[in-house]
Design an enzyme around this catalytic site. Structure first.
Site, PDB file in Angstrom:
ATOM      1  N   ASN A  85       0.798  -1.224   0.000  1.00 52.90           N
ATOM      2  CA  ASN A  85       0.000   0.000   0.000  1.00 52.90           C
ATOM      3  C   ASN A  85       0.836   1.282   0.000  1.00 52.90           C
ATOM      4  O   ASN A  85       0.342   2.345   0.375  1.00 52.90           O
ATOM      5  CB  ASN A  85      -0.949   0.007   1.197  1.00 52.90           C
ATOM      6  CG  ASN A  85      -1.811  -1.230   1.252  1.00 52.90           C
ATOM      7  OD1 ASN A  85      -1.717  -2.037   2.179  1.00 52.90           O
ATOM      8  ND2 ASN A  85      -2.619  -1.432   0.208  1.00 52.90           N
ATOM      9  N   TYR A  87       2.960   3.701  -2.499  1.00 50.73           N
ATOM     10  CA  TYR A  87       3.230   3.994  -3.919  1.00 50.73           C
ATOM     11  C   TYR A  87       4.722   4.041  -4.170  1.00 50.73           C
ATOM     12  O   TYR A  87       5.514   4.244  -3.233  1.00 50.73           O
ATOM     13  CB  TYR A  87       2.605   5.338  -4.311  1.00 50.73           C
ATOM     14  CG  TYR A  87       1.111   5.283  -4.424  1.00 50.73           C
ATOM     15  CD1 TYR A  87       0.508   4.754  -5.577  1.00 50.73           C
ATOM     16  CD2 TYR A  87       0.291   5.752  -3.399  1.00 50.73           C
ATOM     17  CE1 TYR A  87      -0.877   4.694  -5.679  1.00 50.73           C
ATOM     18  CE2 TYR A  87      -1.086   5.695  -3.497  1.00 50.73           C
ATOM     19  CZ  TYR A  87      -1.658   5.158  -4.646  1.00 50.73           C
ATOM     20  OH  TYR A  87      -3.029   5.096  -4.754  1.00 50.73           O
ATOM     21  N   VAL A  92       1.912   7.030   1.174  1.00 51.30           N
ATOM     22  CA  VAL A  92       1.139   5.964   1.801  1.00 51.30           C
ATOM     23  C   VAL A  92      -0.314   6.045   1.376  1.00 51.30           C
ATOM     24  O   VAL A  92      -0.920   7.115   1.380  1.00 51.30           O
ATOM     25  CB  VAL A  92       1.217   6.084   3.340  1.00 51.30           C
ATOM     26  CG1 VAL A  92       0.467   4.933   4.004  1.00 51.30           C
ATOM     27  CG2 VAL A  92       2.656   6.111   3.800  1.00 51.30           C
ATOM     28  N   CYS A  93      -0.840   4.890   1.004  1.00 49.01           N
ATOM     29  CA  CYS A  93      -2.241   4.830   0.623  1.00 49.01           C
ATOM     30  C   CYS A  93      -3.012   4.236   1.775  1.00 49.01           C
ATOM     31  O   CYS A  93      -2.927   3.045   2.043  1.00 49.01           O
ATOM     32  CB  CYS A  93      -2.374   3.976  -0.633  1.00 49.01           C
ATOM     33  SG  CYS A  93      -4.083   3.671  -1.089  1.00 49.01           S
ATOM     34  N   LEU A  94      -3.720   5.091   2.504  1.00 50.46           N
ATOM     35  CA  LEU A  94      -4.439   4.632   3.683  1.00 50.46           C
ATOM     36  C   LEU A  94      -5.686   5.490   3.815  1.00 50.46           C
ATOM     37  O   LEU A  94      -5.620   6.706   3.629  1.00 50.46           O
ATOM     38  CB  LEU A  94      -3.524   4.782   4.914  1.00 50.46           C
ATOM     39  CG  LEU A  94      -4.032   4.295   6.263  1.00 50.46           C
ATOM     40  CD1 LEU A  94      -4.229   2.777   6.250  1.00 50.46           C
ATOM     41  CD2 LEU A  94      -3.040   4.655   7.366  1.00 50.46           C
TER      42      LEU A  94
END
Lengths: 159, 727
Positions: A85, A87, A92-94
């Site tokens: 998660n 990139y 951060v993809c959250l």
């Protein structure tokens, strides 16, 4: 700059200094000339005990927007972390870091760091962000684990 | 049980008494004032008390801190005070905390659980701290302080009345021109300061001693310049030394200085130090250099003692040690040894003996690091001897060891009676506030928004402090012969950096004044910030306290030597506003910087705080403003809007068992508007009160002495440690 953001971050800094989870750090970035930037923090989270990530310390930056806390900070791992998660840019993809999803202004740096720590060992396969870790995580868990171990070794705690 | 409280219930009324029983009181400090308060509280029925004090009991406390006995020496003040106060009234609940009120555990949350806070502190820093905690926790604070015969109590209620910081605290430090110390003393204190410098030169950090330099005093040269520039001022201007003569004088001056420094430097070393004779000879060399040669030389200087009424007399060692004393002996027959004025010979012997002991095997290790300490008898003996010898040379009255200790240590003796009076007044004020709390729920009446103007404060809604008064204790009867004088409470100063939306203005030379100076001298030294964080725009330039990594501390330290203008993030210059926050308290304020260059002679601090911002007097009527200005030193109340009379009747009660200070009668008007023409008259610089049956409060303090006469009267010996400051 936005006075409200500044006041809020000053307060967060104060609270963090008074009490923060052990092993974490979070503080405004320091510049060569002796100044610091309250809108840009350097943080690190330790891998949770009894997980694959134990023993590592993972560094990231928090870039706070002018309208913080209306909008969430942008969080990037530096260097980029091997994680489904995260990139390739380190971002951060959250959901709690997304203004359109679960971000809300009452969340603080502390909440975010704890959330990200939790994400390390609980990747969300529904939001793939980095090809290789995603692939390994979904297809070859053994290889994924081995790769994470390398990642932990590459991010030793500051002695 | 009922018997104990019957009189209280009758005098306070059942309601108020119930409140007294149940309310939670915090007493900060259990020293001179604190023990008195504690006694008053338990005897007046207060049932839930906590006390904080960081100190342990010292012998010198025993003469007036009457809860303590010699068996308690070394024990925690707060804990012993609790124990003993409980014997007065076992029915009370007292919690003692041994610790510094500035510790984090005594933060805003701690303060919040109390109804009233009473300050019994001996230093401005701690009082400022508690004031800010009370502001943050929205609790009424009843402060008091004494200084010898003078004292005062004051009530600080959030945004209703002035807080402790509303009135800037002036530092009470004494400074003397260097030339007064080095060349032209005319008071004992000048010689004592000089003797301390000589001590530093001989045994301490010599470079820091003002006697170490060999350059002539600049001010001597300056004085001459002025003289010749102003022919009218001096008819004998023709005598003014020419520049060549000044030069010559300066060279001589230099020579004398070098001689002293050389004499001091001729200290024996190594094995020589063990030879008594050698060390005595050394003491003698220094003696002759400073008391004989220097003075002799100076008499030759053209500008030396020209026109001085009394020319100094040089004193040789020979002379001093042979003289059986003419002037001092017999002058004070009897009395305590330390309070006697020593003869010249005694001083000389003491001078030599103290030098020998200071260089002796026990002390010699710290040579170069020794510091004068009034409580170190040896250093005190040296300073007393040296200053008295110098006093003799300059025809100044000599001082005893005891007096020298007081002067050298800047001691103001605390007086038990003054402490008892202010503590009694604080207890009365606490009861008044409680009565008001009953009528006026805190949430409704007080703690208005900071923007509420003073006019609003006066308007309709009843105030917590409607019946409260600040009381000043004077040494001489003032006005109509009263020693106690009550004044109304001044409104908050909107520019106050603690309770207002303050902007502190700082005038300073930003190209010279360093960031470290800003932190140490202005924020900590002057404004009482404990752990400052400094923000310039979005840049944190400084922080201290917990939660910082070592490298962060280093990082911030690196900013300290920089001049303000060279600080990172654009520098601190004319017009810059920095945000300051105290990590240990709930306090934030802004500092507006003005560029201004100061002359070190005129303002040795090299900075001014709030200098250009007039202290606002919200809502002050002109008349009250005028009279305030002529007020005596003891009054810092800047706009005493109305005075009331307090009649203090000290009487001995019948019941020899207990010591009580209780309000028998508290009559007071409701707060009247101030423009009623009530005007106070000046009388010898003090305010005289005006009788007005509506505005008068009669307070009767009855005091029943303990059978054993436990109360010490304060102005005797033994007490030297406690300096209680009033603002």
């Amino acid at each position: 700059m936005a006075d409200f953001a500044k006041r809020r971050l000053t307060e967060e800094r104060k609270q963090w200094r008074k009490d923060h989870p052990p092993g974490f750090y979070a503080r405004p970035k320091r510049n060569e000339d002796g100044s610091t930037n309250l809108m840009f923090w350097e943080c690190a989270i330790p891998g949770k005990a009894d997980t694959l990530w134990e023993g590592g310390l993972f560094h990231m930056t928090f870039a706070f927007p002018e309208d913080y806390p209306s909008s969430p900070p942008k969080v990037q791992f530096v260097p980029v972390l091997f994680h489904p998660n995260v990139y390739p840019s380190g971002t951060v993809c959250l959901s709690i870091l997304n203004a359109d999803e679960d971000w809300n202004p009452s969340l603080t740096v502390r909440h975010l760091l704890l959330g990200i720590q939790d994400l390390l060992d609980n990747p969300n396969p529904d939001s793939p962000a980095q090809a290789e870790p995603y692939k390994l995580f979904t297809t070859d868990l053994e290889a994924y684990r081995a790769r994470v171990k390398i990642e932990v070794r590459n991010n030793p705690p500051i002695s | 049980m009922t018997a104990r409280y019957a009189h209280l219930e009758r005098s306070l009324g059942a309601d108020l008494f119930a409140q007294v029983r149940s309310c939670k009181v915090l007493v900060v400090g259990s020293g001179g004032i604190g023990v008195e308060i504690l006694k008053n509280l338990v005897m007046s029925g207060f049932g839930d008390i906590e006390i904080v004090d960081l100190d342990t009991i010292d012998v010198s406390n025993l003469n007036r801190q009457f809860l303590f006995r010699s068996k308690h020496v070394g024990m925690s003040k707060s804990e012993v005070a609790r124990e003993v106060a409980l014997q007065f009234n076992p029915d009370a609940k007292i919690v003692a905390h041994h610790g510094n009120v500035k510790e984090e555990r005594f933060g805003v949350q701690f303060i919040s659980k109390f109804d009233i806070v009473l300050n019994a502190l001996d230093n401005v820093g701690a009082r400022q701290h508690v004031n800010r905690l009370c502001l943050a926790a929205k609790k009424p604070l009843i402060d008091a302080g004494t200084q010898g015969y003078l004292g005062q109590t004051n009530i600080h209620v959030g945004r209703e009345t002035a807080c402790f910081d509303c009135e800037p605290k002036t530092e009470n430090k004494r400074t003397f021109a260097i030339c007064t110390i080095r060349s032209t003393p005319d008071k004992p204190v000048h010689c004592i300061v000089w003797a301390k410098e000589l001590f530093k030169l001989m045994f301490g950090n010599a470079e820091e001693s003002m006697l170490s330099g060999t350059e002539p005093d600049e001010d001597i040269a300056d004085a001459n310049k002025e003289e010749s520039a102003d022919p009218d001022a001096n008819a004998t201007n023709a005598d003014a030394p020419s520049s060549a003569e000044i030069k010559e004088d300066q060279n001589k001056e230099k020579e004398i200085r070098s001689q002293i420094v050389e004499a001091v430097a001729s200290r024996p070393s190594g094995d020589e130090l063990d030879k008594d004779e050698t060390v005595r000879a050394y003491a003698r060399r220094v003696f002759d250099a400073v008391f004989d040669h220097e003075i002799r030389f100076k008499l030759q200087l053209r500008n030396g003692y020209k026109g001085a009424n009394k020319r100094p007399t040089p004193l040789t060692f020979e002379e001093a040690s042979s003289k059986a004393d003419e002037d001092a002996s017999g002058q004070q027959a009897g009395g305590l040894k330390d309070q006697r004025i020593m003869s010249l010979k005694e001083c000389t012997d003491m001078f030599v003996d103290s030098v020998v002991t200071l260089l002796g095997p026990e002390r010699r290790g710290s040579l170069g690091d020794m510091v004068f300490d009034k409580d170190d008898a040896l250093t005190l003996r040296f300073v007393t001897a040296a200053s008295n010898l110098r006093c003799h040379c300059f025809n100044i009255e000599r001082k005893s060891l005891w007096d020298t200790k007081g002067i050298a240590g800047n001691i103001i003796h605390a007086i038990a009676t003054t402490n008892a009076i202010v503590a009694g007044l604080q207890t009365l004020e606490a009861i008044k506030i409680l009565a008001a709390l009953k009528r006026v729920p805190v949430a409704n009446a007080t703690w208005r928004a900071p923007s509420a103007s003073a006019e609003d404060t006066d308007a309709a809604s009843p105030a917590l402090t409607a019946n409260s008064t600040a009381v000043w204790v004077a040494r001489e009867p003032v006005g109509r012969g009263y020693l106690l004088q009550a004044t109304g409470l001044p409104p908050p100063n909107p520019k106050c950096f603690s309770c207002g939306n303050a902007l502190v203005t700082l005038s300073v030379d930003t190209s010279k004044f360093t960031f470290g100076d800003l932190i140490d001298r202005v924020l900590k030294g002057r404004l009482g910030v404990n752990l400052p964080s400094i923000m310039l725009d979005a840049s944190e330039l400084y922080a201290e306290g917990d939660g910082l990594d070592e490298d962060e501390v280093e990082f911030f330290e690196a900013n300290k030597p920089k001049a303000l203008a060279d600080c990172p993030a654009g520098g601190i210059k004319e017009g810059t506003i920095v945000d300051v926050e105290d990590f240990s308290q709930d306090m934030k304020f802004k500092v507006l910087v003005h560029q201004k260059v100061y002359d070190a002679e005129e303002n040795p601090d090299l900075f001014e705080v709030g200098g250009e911002e007039p202290v606002a007097k919200p809502d002050a009527k002109e008349d009250s403003e005028e009279k305030a200005s002529a007020d005596k030193a003891e009054s810092s109340s800047d706009a005493p809007v109305r005075t009331q009379e307090v009649e203090a009747i000290m009487s001995t009660g019948k019941d020899g068992e207990e010591l009580v200070a209780v309000a028998s009668t508290v009559v007071s008007s409701s707060k009247r508007p101030r423009e009623d023409g009530e005007k106070d008259h000046e009388s010898e610089g003090s305010k005289r009160s005006k009788t007005d049956d509506e505005g008068a409060a009669a307070v009767v303090v009855s005091e029943i002495d303990l059978a054993g006469g436990a109360k010490a009267s304060g102005d005797d010996d033994g007490d030297d440690d406690d300096v209680i400051c009033i603002d």
